[in-house]
Design a protein around this motif. Sequence first.
Motif, PDB file in Angstrom:
ATOM      1  N   ARG A   2       0.842  -1.191   0.000  1.00  0.00           N
ATOM      2  CA  ARG A   2       0.000   0.000   0.000  1.00  0.00           C
ATOM      3  C   ARG A   2       0.877   1.240   0.000  1.00  0.00           C
ATOM      4  O   ARG A   2       1.850   1.328   0.740  1.00  0.00           O
ATOM      5  CB  ARG A   2      -0.905  -0.015   1.233  1.00  0.00           C
ATOM      6  CG  ARG A   2      -1.723   1.242   1.391  1.00  0.00           C
ATOM      7  CD  ARG A   2      -3.180   0.988   1.127  1.00  0.00           C
ATOM      8  NE  ARG A   2      -3.950   2.158   1.519  1.00  0.00           N
ATOM      9  CZ  ARG A   2      -4.607   2.894   0.651  1.00  0.00           C
ATOM     10  NH1 ARG A   2      -4.611   2.597  -0.614  1.00  0.00           N
ATOM     11  NH2 ARG A   2      -5.292   3.931   1.048  1.00  0.00           N
ATOM     12  N   ARG A   3       0.527   2.185  -0.811  1.00  0.00           N
ATOM     13  CA  ARG A   3       1.272   3.438  -0.867  1.00  0.00           C
ATOM     14  C   ARG A   3       0.928   4.310   0.327  1.00  0.00           C
ATOM     15  O   ARG A   3      -0.018   4.038   1.056  1.00  0.00           O
ATOM     16  CB  ARG A   3       0.949   4.168  -2.169  1.00  0.00           C
ATOM     17  CG  ARG A   3      -0.548   4.474  -2.266  1.00  0.00           C
ATOM     18  CD  ARG A   3      -0.820   5.720  -3.024  1.00  0.00           C
ATOM     19  NE  ARG A   3      -2.227   5.882  -3.241  1.00  0.00           N
ATOM     20  CZ  ARG A   3      -3.070   6.387  -2.364  1.00  0.00           C
ATOM     21  NH1 ARG A   3      -2.669   6.759  -1.178  1.00  0.00           N
ATOM     22  NH2 ARG A   3      -4.345   6.531  -2.641  1.00  0.00           N
ATOM     23  N   LYS A   4       1.663   5.384   0.498  1.00  0.00           N
ATOM     24  CA  LYS A   4       1.421   6.342   1.576  1.00  0.00           C
ATOM     25  C   LYS A   4       0.034   6.952   1.403  1.00  0.00           C
ATOM     26  O   LYS A   4      -0.395   7.235   0.302  1.00  0.00           O
ATOM     27  CB  LYS A   4       2.491   7.425   1.513  1.00  0.00           C
ATOM     28  CG  LYS A   4       2.301   8.554   2.499  1.00  0.00           C
ATOM     29  CD  LYS A   4       3.391   9.583   2.318  1.00  0.00           C
ATOM     30  CE  LYS A   4       3.200  10.837   3.119  1.00  0.00           C
ATOM     31  NZ  LYS A   4       2.775  10.726   4.473  1.00  0.00           N
ATOM     32  N   VAL A  20      -9.026   7.761  -5.980  1.00  0.00           N
ATOM     33  CA  VAL A  20      -8.888   7.113  -7.294  1.00  0.00           C
ATOM     34  C   VAL A  20      -7.445   6.912  -7.740  1.00  0.00           C
ATOM     35  O   VAL A  20      -7.194   6.626  -8.903  1.00  0.00           O
ATOM     36  CB  VAL A  20      -9.664   7.882  -8.397  1.00  0.00           C
ATOM     37  CG1 VAL A  20     -11.141   7.890  -8.118  1.00  0.00           C
ATOM     38  CG2 VAL A  20      -9.117   9.291  -8.579  1.00  0.00           C
ATOM     39  N   GLY A  21      -6.485   7.023  -6.822  1.00  0.00           N
ATOM     40  CA  GLY A  21      -5.082   6.980  -7.198  1.00  0.00           C
ATOM     41  C   GLY A  21      -4.435   5.609  -7.245  1.00  0.00           C
ATOM     42  O   GLY A  21      -3.278   5.500  -7.627  1.00  0.00           O
ATOM     43  N   GLU A  22      -5.141   4.560  -6.858  1.00  0.00           N
ATOM     44  CA  GLU A  22      -4.556   3.221  -6.926  1.00  0.00           C
ATOM     45  C   GLU A  22      -4.567   2.719  -8.368  1.00  0.00           C
ATOM     46  O   GLU A  22      -5.470   3.060  -9.145  1.00  0.00           O
ATOM     47  CB  GLU A  22      -5.357   2.238  -6.053  1.00  0.00           C
ATOM     48  CG  GLU A  22      -5.300   2.520  -4.577  1.00  0.00           C
ATOM     49  CD  GLU A  22      -3.979   2.133  -3.933  1.00  0.00           C
ATOM     50  OE1 GLU A  22      -3.127   1.505  -4.593  1.00  0.00           O
ATOM     51  OE2 GLU A  22      -3.806   2.466  -2.758  1.00  0.00           O
ATOM     52  N   TRP A  23      -3.598   1.863  -8.711  1.00  0.00           N
ATOM     53  CA  TRP A  23      -3.583   1.247 -10.037  1.00  0.00           C
ATOM     54  C   TRP A  23      -4.924   0.599 -10.290  1.00  0.00           C
ATOM     55  O   TRP A  23      -5.535   0.054  -9.386  1.00  0.00           O
ATOM     56  CB  TRP A  23      -2.500   0.183 -10.092  1.00  0.00           C
ATOM     57  CG  TRP A  23      -1.133   0.706 -10.378  1.00  0.00           C
ATOM     58  CD1 TRP A  23      -0.606   1.905  -9.998  1.00  0.00           C
ATOM     59  CD2 TRP A  23      -0.116   0.018 -11.091  1.00  0.00           C
ATOM     60  NE1 TRP A  23       0.678   1.993 -10.434  1.00  0.00           N
ATOM     61  CE2 TRP A  23       1.013   0.847 -11.116  1.00  0.00           C
ATOM     62  CE3 TRP A  23      -0.039  -1.215 -11.703  1.00  0.00           C
ATOM     63  CZ2 TRP A  23       2.196   0.503 -11.726  1.00  0.00           C
ATOM     64  CZ3 TRP A  23       1.142  -1.569 -12.319  1.00  0.00           C
ATOM     65  CH2 TRP A  23       2.247  -0.732 -12.329  1.00  0.00           C
ATOM     66  N   LEU A  27      -9.166   2.970 -14.586  1.00  0.00           N
ATOM     67  CA  LEU A  27      -9.597   2.125 -15.705  1.00  0.00           C
ATOM     68  C   LEU A  27     -10.950   1.481 -15.400  1.00  0.00           C
ATOM     69  O   LEU A  27     -11.788   1.317 -16.304  1.00  0.00           O
ATOM     70  CB  LEU A  27      -8.547   1.063 -16.016  1.00  0.00           C
ATOM     71  CG  LEU A  27      -7.243   1.594 -16.598  1.00  0.00           C
ATOM     72  CD1 LEU A  27      -6.238   0.468 -16.772  1.00  0.00           C
ATOM     73  CD2 LEU A  27      -7.490   2.308 -17.917  1.00  0.00           C
ATOM     74  N   ILE A  28     -11.195   1.144 -14.156  1.00  0.00           N
ATOM     75  CA  ILE A  28     -12.512   0.641 -13.759  1.00  0.00           C
ATOM     76  C   ILE A  28     -13.553   1.745 -13.947  1.00  0.00           C
ATOM     77  O   ILE A  28     -14.613   1.512 -14.532  1.00  0.00           O
ATOM     78  CB  ILE A  28     -12.488   0.144 -12.297  1.00  0.00           C
ATOM     79  CG1 ILE A  28     -11.582  -1.085 -12.177  1.00  0.00           C
ATOM     80  CG2 ILE A  28     -13.906  -0.162 -11.800  1.00  0.00           C
ATOM     81  CD1 ILE A  28     -11.221  -1.456 -10.748  1.00  0.00           C
ATOM     82  N   VAL A  29     -13.232   2.942 -13.492  1.00  0.00           N
ATOM     83  CA  VAL A  29     -14.145   4.080 -13.678  1.00  0.00           C
ATOM     84  C   VAL A  29     -14.392   4.317 -15.162  1.00  0.00           C
ATOM     85  O   VAL A  29     -15.535   4.509 -15.591  1.00  0.00           O
ATOM     86  CB  VAL A  29     -13.597   5.349 -12.985  1.00  0.00           C
ATOM     87  CG1 VAL A  29     -14.386   6.581 -13.375  1.00  0.00           C
ATOM     88  CG2 VAL A  29     -13.598   5.170 -11.467  1.00  0.00           C
ATOM     89  N   ARG A  30     -13.332   4.274 -15.971  1.00  0.00           N
ATOM     90  CA  ARG A  30     -13.485   4.432 -17.425  1.00  0.00           C
ATOM     91  C   ARG A  30     -14.503   3.440 -17.970  1.00  0.00           C
ATOM     92  O   ARG A  30     -15.414   3.816 -18.711  1.00  0.00           O
ATOM     93  CB  ARG A  30     -12.132   4.226 -18.116  1.00  0.00           C
ATOM     94  CG  ARG A  30     -12.217   4.272 -19.644  1.00  0.00           C
ATOM     95  CD  ARG A  30     -11.123   3.470 -20.314  1.00  0.00           C
ATOM     96  NE  ARG A  30     -11.228   2.045 -20.015  1.00  0.00           N
ATOM     97  CZ  ARG A  30     -10.321   1.144 -20.370  1.00  0.00           C
ATOM     98  NH1 ARG A  30      -9.235   1.522 -21.018  1.00  0.00           N
ATOM     99  NH2 ARG A  30     -10.486  -0.131 -20.078  1.00  0.00           N
ATOM    100  N   LEU A  62     -14.202   2.024  -4.198  1.00  0.00           N
ATOM    101  CA  LEU A  62     -15.028   3.000  -4.922  1.00  0.00           C
ATOM    102  C   LEU A  62     -16.422   3.093  -4.306  1.00  0.00           C
ATOM    103  O   LEU A  62     -16.994   4.184  -4.211  1.00  0.00           O
ATOM    104  CB  LEU A  62     -15.101   2.642  -6.406  1.00  0.00           C
ATOM    105  CG  LEU A  62     -13.798   2.854  -7.186  1.00  0.00           C
ATOM    106  CD1 LEU A  62     -13.861   2.165  -8.547  1.00  0.00           C
ATOM    107  CD2 LEU A  62     -13.507   4.338  -7.342  1.00  0.00           C
ATOM    108  N   ILE A  63     -16.969   1.973  -3.880  1.00  0.00           N
ATOM    109  CA  ILE A  63     -18.276   1.965  -3.217  1.00  0.00           C
ATOM    110  C   ILE A  63     -18.176   2.685  -1.873  1.00  0.00           C
ATOM    111  O   ILE A  63     -18.990   3.552  -1.546  1.00  0.00           O
ATOM    112  CB  ILE A  63     -18.791   0.516  -3.049  1.00  0.00           C
ATOM    113  CG1 ILE A  63     -19.148  -0.069  -4.416  1.00  0.00           C
ATOM    114  CG2 ILE A  63     -19.995   0.476  -2.097  1.00  0.00           C
ATOM    115  CD1 ILE A  63     -19.360  -1.575  -4.419  1.00  0.00           C
TER     116      ILE A  63
END
Length: 160
Positions: A2-4, A20-23, A27-30, A62-63
């Motif tokens: 996990r990132r900071k 929304v910054g995780e890999w 693309l899921i949102v797209r 996201l949920i």
Amino acid sequence: MRRKSFADFDCSIAQTLEVVGEWWTLLIVRDLFGFKGHYRFEELQEDLGISRNILTERLDGLIRNGVVEKRAYQENPPRYEYHLTRKGKDLFPIIMELLNWGDKWASGPDGPPVLLHHTTCGHDARAVETCSHCGEPFTGRTVEGRDAPYVEQKGRRFAS
């Protein structure tokens, strides 16, 4: 790994990245914008080639953040579709700017892989950002930041 966390950063960009910054997340949102009609877990997984556990993690996040909602489409066994909320749909300009940047700087010699067709006027087009006040182009060359007026509230700073 996990990132900071950016949760304590007093910056709108950092707060957006916290959601929304995780890999994979954008693309899921797209996909959930419906350009390809993918709203079901299996469709998303197949289109993205993402592992089931990562897709589950990203959808759950996201949920939890109110960007996506889960809607039942079958009761037995329970099956769901995922749809963007109003908050999620407000990510559209971000997706469009990432597309514009990728078309300009990362597409191959044959050009961009996807064209956007504007159904209102019937032409292929690209999304452009304009000033909400005058309608002129809003670019890195025509914008500068300035500090917003702040008030102290519960030990954290918030724009007033």
